[in-house]
Design an enzyme around this catalytic site. Structure first.
Site, PDB file in Angstrom:
ATOM      1  N   CYS A 179      32.993  79.410 -30.178  1.00  0.00           N
ATOM      2  CA  CYS A 179      32.955  78.012 -30.897  1.00  0.00           C
ATOM      3  C   CYS A 179      31.576  77.846 -30.967  1.00  0.00           C
ATOM      4  O   CYS A 179      31.684  76.016 -31.675  1.00  0.00           O
ATOM      5  CB  CYS A 179      34.275  77.864 -30.335  1.00  0.00           C
ATOM      6  N   HIS A 319      33.880  68.458 -27.823  1.00  0.00           N
ATOM      7  CA  HIS A 319      34.889  69.615 -28.719  1.00  0.00           C
ATOM      8  C   HIS A 319      35.383  69.566 -28.139  1.00  0.00           C
ATOM      9  O   HIS A 319      36.676  69.401 -29.221  1.00  0.00           O
ATOM     10  CB  HIS A 319      34.301  70.330 -27.360  1.00  0.00           C
ATOM     11  N   GLU A 330      36.634  68.835 -19.658  1.00  0.00           N
ATOM     12  CA  GLU A 330      34.779  68.898 -21.150  1.00  0.00           C
ATOM     13  C   GLU A 330      34.978  67.043 -20.250  1.00  0.00           C
ATOM     14  O   GLU A 330      33.472  66.273 -19.972  1.00  0.00           O
ATOM     15  CB  GLU A 330      35.223  68.500 -22.361  1.00  0.00           C
ATOM     16  N   LYS A 348      39.057  66.839 -34.322  1.00  0.00           N
ATOM     17  CA  LYS A 348      39.314  68.388 -34.678  1.00  0.00           C
ATOM     18  C   LYS A 348      40.903  67.660 -35.062  1.00  0.00           C
ATOM     19  O   LYS A 348      41.086  68.570 -36.352  1.00  0.00           O
ATOM     20  CB  LYS A 348      39.760  69.214 -33.466  1.00  0.00           C
ATOM     21  N   HIS A 353      39.820  73.195 -35.927  1.00  0.00           N
ATOM     22  CA  HIS A 353      39.084  73.610 -34.817  1.00  0.00           C
ATOM     23  C   HIS A 353      38.684  74.787 -35.823  1.00  0.00           C
ATOM     24  O   HIS A 353      39.435  75.358 -36.325  1.00  0.00           O
ATOM     25  CB  HIS A 353      39.907  74.017 -33.458  1.00  0.00           C
ATOM     26  N   PHE A 412      34.232  80.750 -25.939  1.00  0.00           N
ATOM     27  CA  PHE A 412      34.696  81.754 -25.418  1.00  0.00           C
ATOM     28  C   PHE A 412      33.746  82.413 -25.037  1.00  0.00           C
ATOM     29  O   PHE A 412      32.445  83.037 -25.819  1.00  0.00           O
ATOM     30  CB  PHE A 412      35.555  82.955 -26.163  1.00  0.00           C
TER      31      PHE A 412
END
Length: 424
Positions: A179, A319, A330, A348, A353, A412
């Site tokens: 991502c 993110h 985060e 998002k 996403h 990931f």
């Protein structure tokens, strides 16, 4: 070990001179809108609402919906013949690239194709066509499998399709860091320009993963929201009731140039990519480092690369996936590195996403935020999580005065990346 405090001015490498690449073009294809203006209005809540339909292809799954692009028809834009060797993620990338290049005022009569590069990130490539052909193999036999499987499904499909469509002959690279792919692609472009490897780079991310197999796996992982009764409100970054992300499709590309190249041709500069940092958590295949030290390292490196510090940053496009762990990790990291003053958002909730495309789309939105001096809202933020220690912009866009903004991405496998962007 006590984590370091807010970032201060320091170079990423001893003696390194900051370098800022000029952003001269933007191309966006998103569920919030296709085209830069439409996407910006959609993300800011003044355009059409994003499409988050229940999909027949996902029927029976706990999450049977995703953000889809409805106002871009690749067949009409690109023609039937061009689509035969492009899966949908490549099609969306070409549409975004054409807009970005037109926005930059570039074309074959302006550039030397050997000095133009393409760097596009994708997490999964042509996964839908792969799924389709696997079904063909099991149900109809090997002789019915398409010979086009490889060119349509490989992760470099978007980069190669864009290079062919534009007719450029410089390096054509694919980045796949889950991502964070789109952010890493832009960071790689920044490094290529600084190294003098090219004059212009078309960079960002593209993704389209309407895949029953992938969504089923994400459901089993409990990474996606199962709010089937209200898909439009399912993605809710930084909200107390967040329960996972919602997958989206799209593409976001920037045209980056060496500043002297942009000046020589009289290009209008939208913003600058001033710094880039990347890191690896080396922690888990699926979970972020619980202390956020990996993404912190990437952000501090990006600030050092730009020669800037915490006090300079006025806005962060986070993110912000709408998962319980990611948002808290985060946000805690952002407070530790940047303090409490930057206005933080996650877009998002308006785009979904988009996995490998997320960094490209969100970097483009950060450029627009700098231009408009406007921070997009965090959609569906009805009940802000009191544990989130940063100032998250709510459901209405917020005006501000800021010359520097940050884009952070986590992927990931522990792939972290951060960009520092500055106002032109």
């Amino acid at each position: 070990m006590t984590p370091p405090g807010p970032a201060t001015h320091r170079p990423a490498r001893p003696g390194a001179e900051p370098y800022a690449a000029a952003v001269t073009g933007i191309g966006l294809v998103t569920a919030a809108g296709t085209g830069t203006d439409a996407a910006w209005r959609g993300v800011c809540g003044t355009g059409a609402a994003p499409s988050v339909p229940h999909l027949d292809e996902l029927a029976g799954l706990p999450c049977d919906f995703m953000y889809t692009v409805t106002d871009a028809d690749p067949r009409a834009v690109l023609g039937v013949a061009a689509l035969r060797l492009m899966d949908r993620f490549s099609q969306l990338a070409v549409i975004a690239a054409r807009e970005a290049v037109a926005d930059a005022g570039l074309g074959p009569s302006v550039w030397d194709g050997a000095r133009v590069a393409v760097v596009i990130g994708s997490a999964h490539g042509g996964l839908p066509f792969y799924d389709e052909q696997h079904t063909t193999l099991t149900e109809r036999g090997a002789r019915r499998v398409s010979p086009k499987l490889a060119p349509l499904t490989v992760v470099n499909g978007a980069a190669s399709s864009v290079a062919m469509d534009l007719g450029v002959h410089g390096p054509s690279l694919a980045v796949s860091t889950a991502c964070s792919s789109g952010t890493v692609a832009i960071g790689t472009a920044h490094q290529m320009l600084r190294a003098g490897a090219c004059d212009v780079v078309v960079a960002g991310g593209a993704e389209s993963v309407l895949s029953r197999l992938l969504i089923a796996s994400a459901c089993q992982m409990r990474a996606v929201s199962t709010r089937r009764d209200d898909p439009q409100a399912a993605c809710r970054p930084f909200d107390t009731h967040r329960d996972g992300f919602v997958v989206g499709e799209g593409a976001g590309l920037l045209v980056l140039e060496r500043p002297e190249h942009a000046r020589a041709r009289g290009a209008a500069v939208r913003a600058h990519v001033a710094g880039y940092g990347a890191s690896s958590d080396a922690h888990s295949a699926v979970a972020p480092d619980p202390g956020g030290l990996g993404i912190e390292r990437a952000l501090r490196t990006a600030l050092g690369d730009a020669g800037l510090g915490a006090v300079d940053v006025g806005h962060v496009n986070a993110h912000g996936t709408s998962t319980v762990a990611n948002d808290l990790i985060e946000a805690t990291m952002l407070r530790r590195v940047l303090g409490e003053h930057p206005l933080v958002t996650s877009t998002k909730a308006m785009t979904g996403h988009t996995l490998g495309a997320a960094g490209g789309i969100e970097a483009a939105l950060t450029v627009l935020a700098l231009q408009h001096q406007l921070v997009p809202p965090t959609g569906n933020l009805d009940a802000p999580d009191p544990a989130i220690p940063v100032e998250v912009v709510g459901k209405e866009a917020r005006t501000g005065v800021f010359d520097c903004a940050v884009k952070t991405s986590l992927g990931f496998g522990g792939h972290n990346a951060a960009l520092v962007l500055t106002r032109a």
